[in-house]
Design a protein around this motif. Sequence first.
Motif, PDB file in Angstrom:
ATOM      1  N   TYR A 244      19.707  41.311  66.063  1.00 64.08           N
ATOM      2  CA  TYR A 244      19.208  42.152  64.968  1.00 64.08           C
ATOM      3  C   TYR A 244      20.250  42.389  63.885  1.00 64.08           C
ATOM      4  CZ  TYR A 244      16.083  43.190  68.836  1.00 64.08           C
ATOM      5  OH  TYR A 244      15.233  43.076  69.897  1.00 64.08           O
ATOM      6  N   MET A 245      21.503  42.019  64.171  1.00 58.97           N
ATOM      7  CA  MET A 245      22.593  42.391  63.275  1.00 58.97           C
ATOM      8  C   MET A 245      23.080  41.179  62.496  1.00 58.97           C
ATOM      9  SD  MET A 245      22.802  45.641  64.050  1.00 58.97           S
ATOM     10  CE  MET A 245      24.374  46.389  63.668  1.00 58.97           C
ATOM     11  N   ASP A 246      23.961  41.431  61.510  1.00 58.19           N
ATOM     12  CA  ASP A 246      24.446  40.341  60.666  1.00 58.19           C
ATOM     13  C   ASP A 246      25.732  39.733  61.237  1.00 58.19           C
ATOM     14  OD1 ASP A 246      26.269  42.301  60.248  1.00 58.19           O
ATOM     15  OD2 ASP A 246      25.715  42.695  58.161  1.00 58.19           O
ATOM     16  N   GLU A 247      26.254  38.750  60.524  1.00 58.82           N
ATOM     17  CA  GLU A 247      27.445  38.033  60.969  1.00 58.82           C
ATOM     18  C   GLU A 247      28.655  38.972  61.043  1.00 58.82           C
ATOM     19  OE1 GLU A 247      27.379  35.102  62.234  1.00 58.82           O
ATOM     20  OE2 GLU A 247      29.549  35.026  62.512  1.00 58.82           O
ATOM     21  N   ALA A 248      28.709  39.951  60.127  1.00 60.49           N
ATOM     22  CA  ALA A 248      29.846  40.878  60.120  1.00 60.49           C
ATOM     23  C   ALA A 248      29.914  41.654  61.431  1.00 60.49           C
ATOM     24  CB  ALA A 248      29.727  41.841  58.945  1.00 60.49           C
ATOM     25  N   TYR A 249      28.742  42.030  61.963  1.00 56.21           N
ATOM     26  CA  TYR A 249      28.696  42.730  63.255  1.00 56.21           C
ATOM     27  C   TYR A 249      29.298  41.856  64.339  1.00 56.21           C
ATOM     28  CZ  TYR A 249      26.716  44.792  67.527  1.00 56.21           C
ATOM     29  OH  TYR A 249      26.544  45.331  68.786  1.00 56.21           O
ATOM     30  N   LYS A 250      28.896  40.614  64.336  1.00 56.57           N
ATOM     31  CA  LYS A 250      29.399  39.673  65.346  1.00 56.57           C
ATOM     32  C   LYS A 250      30.920  39.523  65.247  1.00 56.57           C
ATOM     33  CE  LYS A 250      27.681  35.672  67.431  1.00 56.57           C
ATOM     34  NZ  LYS A 250      27.050  34.340  67.398  1.00 56.57           N
ATOM     35  N   GLN A 251      31.407  39.470  64.019  1.00 56.82           N
ATOM     36  CA  GLN A 251      32.856  39.343  63.825  1.00 56.82           C
ATOM     37  C   GLN A 251      33.584  40.573  64.353  1.00 56.82           C
ATOM     38  OE1 GLN A 251      34.651  36.760  63.137  1.00 56.82           O
ATOM     39  NE2 GLN A 251      32.771  35.565  62.953  1.00 56.82           N
ATOM     40  N   LYS A 252      33.005  41.737  64.069  1.00 59.25           N
ATOM     41  CA  LYS A 252      33.619  42.979  64.521  1.00 59.25           C
ATOM     42  C   LYS A 252      33.596  43.086  66.049  1.00 59.25           C
ATOM     43  CE  LYS A 252      33.713  47.898  63.308  1.00 59.25           C
ATOM     44  NZ  LYS A 252      33.006  49.020  62.689  1.00 59.25           N
ATOM     45  N   LEU A 253      32.574  42.471  66.637  1.00 60.81           N
ATOM     46  CA  LEU A 253      32.437  42.530  68.098  1.00 60.81           C
ATOM     47  C   LEU A 253      33.414  41.591  68.819  1.00 60.81           C
ATOM     48  CD1 LEU A 253      30.774  43.829  70.368  1.00 60.81           C
ATOM     49  CD2 LEU A 253      29.016  42.082  70.041  1.00 60.81           C
ATOM     50  N   ARG A 254      33.858  40.547  68.123  1.00 60.05           N
ATOM     51  CA  ARG A 254      34.702  39.509  68.762  1.00 60.05           C
ATOM     52  C   ARG A 254      35.875  40.059  69.582  1.00 60.05           C
ATOM     53  NH1 ARG A 254      33.925  34.170  67.681  1.00 60.05           N
ATOM     54  NH2 ARG A 254      35.969  33.676  68.543  1.00 60.05           N
ATOM     55  N   PRO A 255      36.726  40.918  68.988  1.00 59.59           N
ATOM     56  CA  PRO A 255      37.875  41.378  69.791  1.00 59.59           C
ATOM     57  C   PRO A 255      37.458  42.110  71.071  1.00 59.59           C
ATOM     58  CG  PRO A 255      37.758  42.531  67.674  1.00 59.59           C
ATOM     59  CD  PRO A 255      36.786  41.406  67.603  1.00 59.59           C
ATOM     60  N   TYR A 256      36.303  42.787  71.030  1.00 61.67           N
ATOM     61  CA  TYR A 256      35.833  43.470  72.238  1.00 61.67           C
ATOM     62  C   TYR A 256      35.397  42.444  73.290  1.00 61.67           C
ATOM     63  CZ  TYR A 256      35.888  47.718  69.429  1.00 61.67           C
ATOM     64  OH  TYR A 256      36.269  48.766  68.651  1.00 61.67           O
ATOM     65  N   VAL A 257      34.779  41.371  72.838  1.00 63.61           N
ATOM     66  CA  VAL A 257      34.363  40.323  73.783  1.00 63.61           C
ATOM     67  C   VAL A 257      35.601  39.647  74.367  1.00 63.61           C
ATOM     68  CG1 VAL A 257      33.016  38.213  74.089  1.00 63.61           C
ATOM     69  CG2 VAL A 257      32.184  40.010  72.565  1.00 63.61           C
ATOM     70  N   GLU A 258      36.642  39.494  73.541  1.00 67.14           N
ATOM     71  CA  GLU A 258      37.898  38.922  74.050  1.00 67.14           C
ATOM     72  C   GLU A 258      38.478  39.799  75.158  1.00 67.14           C
ATOM     73  OE1 GLU A 258      40.014  38.453  70.390  1.00 67.14           O
ATOM     74  OE2 GLU A 258      39.059  36.511  69.986  1.00 67.14           O
ATOM     75  N   LYS A 259      38.422  41.111  74.948  1.00 68.54           N
ATOM     76  CA  LYS A 259      38.894  42.039  75.977  1.00 68.54           C
ATOM     77  C   LYS A 259      38.009  41.943  77.231  1.00 68.54           C
ATOM     78  CE  LYS A 259      40.836  46.397  74.273  1.00 68.54           C
ATOM     79  NZ  LYS A 259      40.349  47.745  74.020  1.00 68.54           N
TER      80      LYS A 259
ATOM     81  N   ILE B 132      24.640  39.474  84.244  1.00 69.12           N
ATOM     82  CA  ILE B 132      23.813  39.429  83.035  1.00 69.12           C
ATOM     83  C   ILE B 132      24.700  39.551  81.794  1.00 69.12           C
ATOM     84  CG2 ILE B 132      22.039  40.670  81.726  1.00 69.12           C
ATOM     85  CD1 ILE B 132      20.850  41.493  84.535  1.00 69.12           C
ATOM     86  N   THR B 133      25.628  40.494  81.835  1.00 73.54           N
ATOM     87  CA  THR B 133      26.496  40.694  80.664  1.00 73.54           C
ATOM     88  C   THR B 133      27.361  39.458  80.411  1.00 73.54           C
ATOM     89  OG1 THR B 133      26.524  43.044  81.195  1.00 73.54           O
ATOM     90  CG2 THR B 133      28.134  42.293  79.595  1.00 73.54           C
ATOM     91  N   VAL B 134      27.894  38.871  81.484  1.00 73.68           N
ATOM     92  CA  VAL B 134      28.690  37.641  81.323  1.00 73.68           C
ATOM     93  C   VAL B 134      27.826  36.555  80.695  1.00 73.68           C
ATOM     94  CG1 VAL B 134      29.873  35.790  82.587  1.00 73.68           C
ATOM     95  CG2 VAL B 134      30.272  38.178  83.218  1.00 73.68           C
ATOM     96  N   ASN B 135      26.574  36.415  81.172  1.00 72.79           N
ATOM     97  CA  ASN B 135      25.696  35.380  80.624  1.00 72.79           C
ATOM     98  C   ASN B 135      25.445  35.598  79.133  1.00 72.79           C
ATOM     99  OD1 ASN B 135      25.596  34.415  83.202  1.00 72.79           O
ATOM    100  ND2 ASN B 135      23.427  34.819  83.550  1.00 72.79           N
ATOM    101  N   TYR B 136      25.144  36.848  78.766  1.00 73.81           N
ATOM    102  CA  TYR B 136      24.874  37.124  77.348  1.00 73.81           C
ATOM    103  C   TYR B 136      26.132  36.927  76.497  1.00 73.81           C
ATOM    104  CZ  TYR B 136      20.091  38.834  77.858  1.00 73.81           C
ATOM    105  OH  TYR B 136      18.736  38.912  78.067  1.00 73.81           O
ATOM    106  N   ALA B 137      27.271  37.324  77.042  1.00 70.56           N
ATOM    107  CA  ALA B 137      28.525  37.133  76.310  1.00 70.56           C
ATOM    108  C   ALA B 137      28.760  35.647  76.069  1.00 70.56           C
ATOM    109  CB  ALA B 137      29.691  37.752  77.073  1.00 70.56           C
ATOM    110  N   HIS B 138      28.419  34.847  77.074  1.00 69.53           N
ATOM    111  CA  HIS B 138      28.563  33.391  76.892  1.00 69.53           C
ATOM    112  C   HIS B 138      27.567  32.866  75.856  1.00 69.53           C
ATOM    113  CE1 HIS B 138      28.859  29.123  77.562  1.00 69.53           C
ATOM    114  NE2 HIS B 138      27.561  29.101  77.790  1.00 69.53           N
TER     115      HIS B 138
END
Length: 871
Positions: A710-725, A759-765
Amino acid sequence: MMTLAVATVCQAQDLTLNDREYFERQGVNVLVFSNSFNGGFNDEKNSGIEIIHHGVRTVQGGAVRLNNTPEQWDLVPKMTDRKVDRGNGSIEVTMRYDDYDFDSRVVVTAKGKAVEIAVWLDKPVPEKLAGEAGFNIEFLPSQYWLKTFTMDGRLGRLPRYATSQTITRPNSEKPRQFKGFKTYDDRGTGRFIDPLPIETGHRLTMATDDPGRMVKISSDDAELKLFDGRMLAQNGWFVVRSVLPAGKTGKVITWTVEPNAIPGWIREPNIGFSQIGYTPEQPKVAVIELDKNDTPQTSASLMRIKADGTTEKAFEGAIQSWGPYFKYNYVKFDFSAVKEPGVYYIQYGNTKTNDFLIDAHVYDKITDATTDVWVPIHMNHMYVTEGYRTWHGEPFKEGYLQAPESDHFDLHRQGPTTDTKYKPLELIPGLNVGGFFDAGDFDIETGSNINVVQNFIRTWELFRPQRDETFVSQKQRYVDLHRPDGVPDILQFIEHGTLNLVAQAEQIGHMASTLSNSILDNYHHLGDAASITDGLHYDPSLKPYEVSADGKRSGTPDDMWAFTTRSPQLDLRAATMFAAASHALKGYNDDLAERALTQSKRLMKEATEIIAQRAAARQNDDEYAWLEGSEQTSIANPMQQGAQPDKKRQKLLERSRKNREQLGDMATNLMLFSATQEKQYLDNFAAQIWDALELRLSGNMQTALDAVPYMDEAYKQKLRPYVEKYEQYIKGFDTNNPYGVPIGLGNWAGVNMVLNFGITVNYAHIYFPDIVGKDEVYRVANWLYGCHPYHNYSFVAVVGATRPKQVFYGNNRADFSFIPGNVAPGLLFRKPDHFENYDDWPFLWGQNEGTIAGNTQYIIFGSSLKNIVSE
Ligand SMILES: [Ca+2]
Ligand SMILES: [Ca+2]
Ligand SMILES: [Ca+2]
């Protein structure tokens, strides 16, 4: 390590008290209240004096008890003190029955190969309990039936099925049961059933024909009686007991208990691997669980079974050490190099596994048994049939009554007000529609049913499974398995769950905590769900068992109750689910979609207001956490969350609470946006998600990922460091335990937590494949399908597994069977160091029950995994 192992072997002749506070010799562990009776569900058959005999916990329940063969809701003693005396090699436990002001002490002392168990009383047995209180110990039927025993030299064989003798006695003589409930319906006789002993004497040997199970019990001062607990309840155990003498104090009973030990016994290696097999390119690592006295092999082989039936060695590889984890030692065998499709087995020393496949299609059918069989069988208020077999008739035709103020046996309470317009015991119309049986029982847990609908929706919104193997007619209230009807089954399941939950919101005004049994003696029902109640409205003007002349009412108070104490937290969760349901059902059932949306908006508004009003006495958000299996879960978090300085964290916490009160729950907002496309909901979500990730990354990552579409590319970019963690968090489990997944240590094994993780690992992938690699998505699959402690059977009764578990705590558990597609909670941890999953005894729910929330969680896990693998 090696020196230590040798030293242990040399001293293994006598039972000694070890560092973990239990008695040990090679092959025998005697635990004395390492696990105490916790009272949650009363007698869980998991407590007191326990014996782990050659790796299997075959004896438990050693304690002063008030019944010949205690049932689940018979009183259990509270442990008030436990003293370990290393000098004397003894453990002393003080236990108390508050209901009878009755205290006793049990002292267990190592005496050579045996333990002495002595019962001490400072005051005589209370008069009311004279002849009833005794010292009991219980033997696991599935490990003892068909085996021989002797009592004072007389021979006998323990029966496969309970058929000993009983008497009945006046109810007035029956010791009080849990909270005053009654497990039995005496049919108006005023008498309860009491089993008679199979044998009586002073010297008993259990399993004289099996050295691995042989236990000698003798007592000079007390008579030993052997009972069969299955006479009263299918989950009963064989019981050995001595009644405490009346009017006496001091050391009143002395037993000598000697479990036989097979000399030099070493537990067979448990080779954990995936019973459904592996795709050619995925990592393939077997985890081998070894006795601490075992010496690891240096290598293992992967053997290929060729098309002509002959075998050849496909691969030989080195064994890598992982190290100790609780009481066993772990090594690994990596055969990822083998990519050729075929049939294989693992050869490790003299141990050979069953065969399994390496093939690109091994995951294709992993959800089919759950969606086609398990879920439709659990549809409430429907007649469910499959081929020649009727699973159950239409249950609860008489509907649900408003629960009066009451305590409950399944962890529910009805408070002093009903929070509804209904009077206690008044019929609440319209609730006997839709919904899913909770688990091995037949109630509608609202919290679980909310999860169910959400899990189906998540599966539907992302993967659109068109599978149609189930005929569902709401009009006929009829379900037929393996009969396509032109509608994707998942849509029909979403509809079925929503129908009940919308009815609750509309009829009650908010969510009920549960629609459940009103009496204990139909709660433990095993059989056709339609026969739990008589289908007739309860009429207190009639006598019990009497039916009115028009055949519509009866005097039997068996009707189910709706527990309606309002929880705004539950209402919020329902609001989230209704918003999502409304989106999913649009175009299929527009009327229901509209009703769901109306309830979503109303409940979110009202619940948010109530929460703000109640802010002073804020309820714990974890009120329903036990449904997720997380309440008693203590895992060492590999990434130590919450490392921020306390002050910063406190500020974040305050801000996020305030935001939640003003803007509503973030997940609800996200779902409301998806349903309505109204932008304010998305803003409300965006205002909260980042604080939530800072506060609890692993717990809120799923919600953050759910928002990506539902969100834009900027959201995804902001989320990246959290996914890295989050990727670091995933990797942290490699050093946390040998299996690389979160392992729970609670009274309910941790499958829900493992599935959430998966489930979370799958979605993160799916959204961040460059951060969370494809190799990570197999962690949870491996665990579920056999790579875990204790045994290597698949916890899922799944299509494709060579060796799924054979018994589950389903509603057909009395048949030692299972319902296809079920997912077991998994490994029950027994303090201080034992993981367990019985596959010959279905009755311990903490390891073998499947819940509707957990099994639908499995569907979303399996659907996402299939999707990733088939890319
Ligand atoms: Ca239940
Ligand atoms: Ca269908
Ligand atoms: Ca009835």
